[in-house]
Design an enzyme around this catalytic site. Structure first.
Site, PDB file in Angstrom:
ATOM      1  CB  SER A   1     -10.037   8.146   1.699  1.00  0.00           C
ATOM      2  OG  SER A   1      -8.897   7.641   1.044  1.00  0.00           O
TER       3      SER A   1
ATOM      4  CD  GLU B   1      -2.751  -1.256   2.445  1.00  0.00           C
ATOM      5  OE1 GLU B   1      -3.622  -0.382   2.618  1.00  0.00           O
ATOM      6  OE2 GLU B   1      -2.542  -2.177   3.253  1.00  0.00           O
TER       7      GLU B   1
ATOM      8  CB  SER C   1      -5.870  -1.180   0.448  1.00  0.00           C
ATOM      9  OG  SER C   1      -5.715  -0.133   1.369  1.00  0.00           O
TER      10      SER C   1
END
Length: 366
Positions: free
Chosen positions: A326, A16, A191
């Protein structure tokens, strides 16, 4: 009043890495510069720490697919036990800025799993987010599910395998237990990295091979039919929950690319179209899960909302993304807390927790 020096640590040796760079950019842009001075510490993919220049610490910062760390020639190290020279220049062997608090926005392995938190605790520096235990527990989906079940919170049915058990994983047995489709995911990743939706035997073994590339343990879960609802939590001993939002994936499921690369990969319904009764139910369940897993500071709690109203926790993320698409900052914005104010509250919660911890005795004889 003197400004607080906030160290923002980002990047890291993680799948990530690029998400972390995006999060750091947004935090740097939004932080209240009247109150805080920012010290940028970028970690490259080899694990080396770089002191960043705010004007040039990232390359291709507007392109999520090409964003990268602009490595500097100013290598730095954190020195535990020092109060005035916590950061040391590796090239000049001299002390640098003293940090008042750290915002570790290193997503995934070695950043979200308790490793970074343990280092910062040893260095005696306040830091944003959950402590070592809460971070480690939430990163390991297998352990988190066991604790949630123990707290009376519904989770998806599933089975867990370690890499040394790989030869014993049998498609027919798992399919009989969980049905099709099913999801296979690394136990310690976030994620949606390494996550696959499986519909047949060929996909099953391919997904197992991919998951074991990212972790030594994997989880195979039933596919839950329901709406994907998320809620943000903020606080220490007395956390509060945001208005929930809903993910409306435009692809088969909410993948890594949908979350961070493709702005059209999923539609975010913020707030979610829910009754007042369901909103309260989700908020209460979010706080329950947050506390059951020993979280502090912040977390995003992800649910499946089934047609009969049952809530099933998918996962609890202790360092959710802070990119421009997000969910965590968007949920607080619709709940009345701006991005800048959210960052300030997180920093103050970190300082508050640190001050509380300093009251504990560290020796029997004092």
């Amino acid at each position: 009043m003197a400004k607080k020096k906030v160290g923002i640590i980002y990047g890291g040796k993680s799948a990530e890495h690029e998400v972390s760079l995006q999060s750091a950019k947004n935090i740097v842009d939004a932080i209240d510069k009247e109150v805080y001075d920012v010290v940028l510490i970028g970690i490259d993919k080899q694990g080396k720490w770089h002191l960043g220049d705010p004007s040039s610490h990232l390359l291709n910062e507007e392109n999520p697919k090409l964003i990268s760390l602009n490595k500097s020639n100013k290598g730095v190290a954190l020195v535990p036990g020092e109060s005035e020279k916590q950061l040391v220049s590796l090239s000049q062997d001299e002390g640098l800025d003293q940090l008042d608090v750290v915002f570790p926005i290193v997503h995934g392995t070695l950043g979200e799993d308790g490793s970074m938190q343990g280092m910062l605790r040893i260095a005696n520096i306040p830091y944003v987010g959950s402590n070592v235990l809460g971070s480690a527990v939430c990163m390991d989906k297998d352990i988190a599910k066991r604790l949630l079940k123990g707290a009376g919170i519904s989770v998806a049915n599933g089975v867990t395998f370690s890499k040394h058990q790989r030869e014993s994983i049998n498609y027919v047995e798992v399919e009989k237990k969980l049905g099709l489709p099913m999801f296979i995911k690394p136990a310690n990743q976030g994620s949606s990295v390494g996550v696959n939706k499986v519909r047949n035997e060929e996909e099953f073994y391919q997904a197992i091979a991919e998951a074991f590339q990212y972790d030594h343990k994997l989880i195979i879960e039933e596919a839950i039919v329901g709406r994907e609802v998320e809620c943000a939590v903020l606080g220490n001993e007395h956390p509060k929950a945001s208005i929930p939002g809903e993910i409306l994936p435009q692809s088969d499921f909410y993948s890594y690319e949908s979350k961070y690369i493709d702005e059209n990969g999923a539609e975010l319904a913020i707030p979610a179209d829910l009754s007042a009764e369901l909103v309260e139910k989700i908020q209460n369940a979010s706080i329950h899960a947050f506390q059951a897993l020993n979280c502090e500071g912040l977390a995003r709690v992800d649910f499946f909302l089934k047609e009969d109203g049952e809530l099933v926790v998918n996962e609890v993320n202790t360092l959710p993304g802070f990119t421009k698409i997000s969910m965590y900052p968007k949920l607080w914005e619709i709940s009345g807390i701006s991005y800048s104010e959210l960052i300030s509250q997180l920093i103050e919660l970190a300082v508050e927790r640190h001050e509380r911890d300093q009251q504990l005795k560290s020796a029997v004889w004092e």
